[in-house]
Write an enzyme that holds these catalytic residues in place. Structure first.
Site, PDB file in Angstrom:
ATOM      1  N   ARG A   4       0.826  -1.205   0.000  1.00 57.12           N
ATOM      2  CA  ARG A   4       0.000   0.000   0.000  1.00 57.12           C
ATOM      3  C   ARG A   4       0.864   1.261   0.000  1.00 57.12           C
ATOM      4  O   ARG A   4       1.922   1.307   0.612  1.00 57.12           O
ATOM      5  CB  ARG A   4      -0.947   0.005   1.198  1.00 57.12           C
ATOM      6  CG  ARG A   4      -2.062  -1.021   1.042  1.00 57.12           C
ATOM      7  CD  ARG A   4      -3.171  -0.807   2.029  1.00 57.12           C
ATOM      8  NE  ARG A   4      -4.301  -1.685   1.741  1.00 57.12           N
ATOM      9  CZ  ARG A   4      -5.389  -1.776   2.492  1.00 57.12           C
ATOM     10  NH1 ARG A   4      -5.500  -1.033   3.590  1.00 57.12           N
ATOM     11  NH2 ARG A   4      -6.367  -2.590   2.165  1.00 57.12           N
ATOM     12  N   GLU A  20      -1.856  -8.552  -5.629  1.00 57.91           N
ATOM     13  CA  GLU A  20      -3.172  -9.076  -5.972  1.00 57.91           C
ATOM     14  C   GLU A  20      -3.086 -10.490  -6.533  1.00 57.91           C
ATOM     15  O   GLU A  20      -3.943 -11.330  -6.242  1.00 57.91           O
ATOM     16  CB  GLU A  20      -3.882  -8.153  -6.964  1.00 57.91           C
ATOM     17  CG  GLU A  20      -4.310  -6.814  -6.385  1.00 57.91           C
ATOM     18  CD  GLU A  20      -5.354  -6.947  -5.292  1.00 57.91           C
ATOM     19  OE1 GLU A  20      -5.956  -8.024  -5.144  1.00 57.91           O
ATOM     20  OE2 GLU A  20      -5.555  -5.966  -4.555  1.00 57.91           O
ATOM     21  N   THR A  26      -5.397 -16.784  -1.108  1.00 56.96           N
ATOM     22  CA  THR A  26      -4.351 -16.844  -0.083  1.00 56.96           C
ATOM     23  C   THR A  26      -4.529 -15.697   0.908  1.00 56.96           C
ATOM     24  O   THR A  26      -4.859 -14.581   0.507  1.00 56.96           O
ATOM     25  CB  THR A  26      -2.950 -16.747  -0.734  1.00 56.96           C
ATOM     26  OG1 THR A  26      -2.865 -17.692  -1.807  1.00 56.96           O
ATOM     27  CG2 THR A  26      -1.860 -17.065   0.275  1.00 56.96           C
ATOM     28  N   GLY A  64       1.159 -22.089  -3.290  1.00 56.73           N
ATOM     29  CA  GLY A  64       0.022 -22.810  -3.868  1.00 56.73           C
ATOM     30  C   GLY A  64      -0.502 -22.202  -5.158  1.00 56.73           C
ATOM     31  O   GLY A  64      -0.084 -21.131  -5.577  1.00 56.73           O
ATOM     32  N   TYR A 101     -11.355  -8.738 -11.813  1.00 53.11           N
ATOM     33  CA  TYR A 101     -11.057  -8.213 -10.474  1.00 53.11           C
ATOM     34  C   TYR A 101      -9.676  -7.561 -10.421  1.00 53.11           C
ATOM     35  O   TYR A 101      -9.517  -6.426  -9.951  1.00 53.11           O
ATOM     36  CB  TYR A 101     -11.142  -9.327  -9.420  1.00 53.11           C
ATOM     37  CG  TYR A 101     -10.485  -8.905  -8.132  1.00 53.11           C
ATOM     38  CD1 TYR A 101     -11.134  -8.046  -7.249  1.00 53.11           C
ATOM     39  CD2 TYR A 101      -9.179  -9.293  -7.831  1.00 53.11           C
ATOM     40  CE1 TYR A 101     -10.508  -7.598  -6.095  1.00 53.11           C
ATOM     41  CE2 TYR A 101      -8.552  -8.856  -6.684  1.00 53.11           C
ATOM     42  CZ  TYR A 101      -9.221  -8.007  -5.814  1.00 53.11           C
ATOM     43  OH  TYR A 101      -8.591  -7.553  -4.690  1.00 53.11           O
ATOM     44  N   ASP A 119     -13.712  -8.325  -4.483  1.00 56.99           N
ATOM     45  CA  ASP A 119     -13.107  -9.522  -3.895  1.00 56.99           C
ATOM     46  C   ASP A 119     -14.079 -10.140  -2.897  1.00 56.99           C
ATOM     47  O   ASP A 119     -15.240  -9.725  -2.794  1.00 56.99           O
ATOM     48  CB  ASP A 119     -11.781  -9.168  -3.229  1.00 56.99           C
ATOM     49  CG  ASP A 119     -11.939  -8.412  -1.919  1.00 56.99           C
ATOM     50  OD1 ASP A 119     -13.015  -7.801  -1.702  1.00 56.99           O
ATOM     51  OD2 ASP A 119     -11.005  -8.439  -1.092  1.00 56.99           O
ATOM     52  N   CYS A 182     -21.469  -5.507  13.770  1.00 54.13           N
ATOM     53  CA  CYS A 182     -22.456  -4.579  13.212  1.00 54.13           C
ATOM     54  C   CYS A 182     -22.602  -3.299  14.049  1.00 54.13           C
ATOM     55  O   CYS A 182     -22.888  -2.225  13.505  1.00 54.13           O
ATOM     56  CB  CYS A 182     -23.808  -5.268  13.079  1.00 54.13           C
ATOM     57  SG  CYS A 182     -23.805  -6.666  11.927  1.00 54.13           S
ATOM     58  N   CYS A 185     -20.173  -0.723  12.868  1.00 53.97           N
ATOM     59  CA  CYS A 185     -20.036  -0.591  11.415  1.00 53.97           C
ATOM     60  C   CYS A 185     -20.542   0.777  10.955  1.00 53.97           C
ATOM     61  O   CYS A 185     -21.667   1.175  11.285  1.00 53.97           O
ATOM     62  CB  CYS A 185     -20.819  -1.688  10.699  1.00 53.97           C
ATOM     63  SG  CYS A 185     -20.744  -1.562   8.894  1.00 53.97           S
TER      64      CYS A 185
END
Length: 331
Positions: A4, A20, A26, A64, A101, A119, A182, A185
């Protein structure tokens, strides 16, 4: 998260793309050390493009879904030849291994294009905000279309990268798969699932289909110097380009107990005093695999095998399990 950018800056498209691709199927905690290792080995996409495929697959070992590593390398070559990533969603989607995506993620986060990468986190937020109760994966298109309504927000248009990453974080830390928080949120008031008391049950999941089983044997051979004998798989197909121990085919018909001992030993890389080290179990996307692990000792490894120190071998998770199982007899 090391990929980031600082506030107010666009992220490096190479970092966004690399993270990405690694994050597909993963978890973030597993990806971070791999991401750092790749950047240390390949500081730029040109470095990655110029690297031998064996080095790329070796650094990927254990992460993987190994087709990602092949596509990663092919994409790096294409982008390096272009002089960099294109700032266009359509052109990004035309690159190897980049679907809708990932193209939207690179476009929004690296170039400020108003596109929403949906995602699993954003999918979950959308399913709850709009109370979509149809089960996934069948409802994925419906949920993605609903999530597209988030882009009507002025913040999404003005700062699409920040908006997308905020939604990622909302799903990862508050609108979690189980026991969503919640009460804290920021979108609670507009959440239809919260109003109906069904937030924790969404998105609904279709009943899982049991995986078929496959069986086989693998041979872990050591030489007098303690090196272990490995070979490289074909570049295409499952575990393509990765190192492996010699072994039998993975039989989808027989049970483990029905493996023919003579046929099994024909797959052994050399004559040796082979000993049973036990069994290992590994689950792939479409099947589960049980392997008998046999280990032996020889003076010199036979031609065709690569001798590596066990601690230095970059192995996929399946072969690492086999090595660990064999080492229990050498402890």
């Amino acid at each position: 998260m090391p990929w980031r950018a600082p506030p107010g800056e666009f992220a490096d498209p190479y970092h966004v793309w690399l993270s990405e691709i690694m994050l597909q199927q993963t978890l973030v905690a597993a990806v971070i050390p791999y991401f750092n290792r790749f950047l240390e080995a390949f500081p730029t996409i040109a470095d990655l493009a110029a690297a031998p495929s064996e080095q790329v697959s070796g650094l990927w070992a254990g992460l993987g879904y190994y087709a990602r590593a092949r596509n990663l390398h092919e994409c790096a070559k294409r982008v390096a030849a272009m002089g960099g990533f294109p700032a266009d969603i359509g052109q990004l989607r035309a690159l190897p291994g980049i679907g809708p995506y990932t193209a939207n993620a690179i476009g929004a986060i690296a170039f400020g294009i108003p596109a929403l990468p949906v995602d699993g986190n954003i999918e979950r937020v959308a399913a709850r905000i709009f109370a979509i109760s149809d089960p996934v994966p069948g409802a994925k298109k419906q949920i993605a279309a609903a999530a597209g309504r988030f882009m009507d927000d002025r913040a999404a248009q003005a700062h699409p990268g920040d908006f997308a990453q905020a939604l990622f974080d909302l799903g990862a830390t508050i609108c979690t798969p189980k026991s969503p928080s919640c009460l804290i949120c920021p979108w609670q008031a507009g959440c239809a699932a919260h109003a109906a008391g069904i937030a924790a049950s969404l998105p609904a999941r279709a009943e899982k289909i049991s995986r078929p089983g496959r069986f086989g044997a693998v041979f872990v051979l050591f030489d007098e110097a303690g090196l272990v004998g490995l070979r490289r798989r074909a570049p295409r197909g499952m575990l393509g380009g990765m190192l492996e121990f010699p072994g039998t085919a993975w039989d989808r018909r027989a049970a483990m107990e029905a493996l023919d001992p003579d046929a099994m030993m024909q797959a052994a890389p050399a004559a040796a005093d082979w000993r049973e080290a036990g069994e290992i179990m590994h689950v792939f996307t479409h099947f589960s695999l049980r392997l008998r692990v046999l280990t032996g000792q020889t003076r010199c490894l036979p031609q065709g095998l690569i001798g590596l120190a066990p601690e230095e071998a970059e192995l996929p998770s399946l072969m690492r399990k086999a090595l660990d199982q064999a080492l229990t007899l050498r402890a």
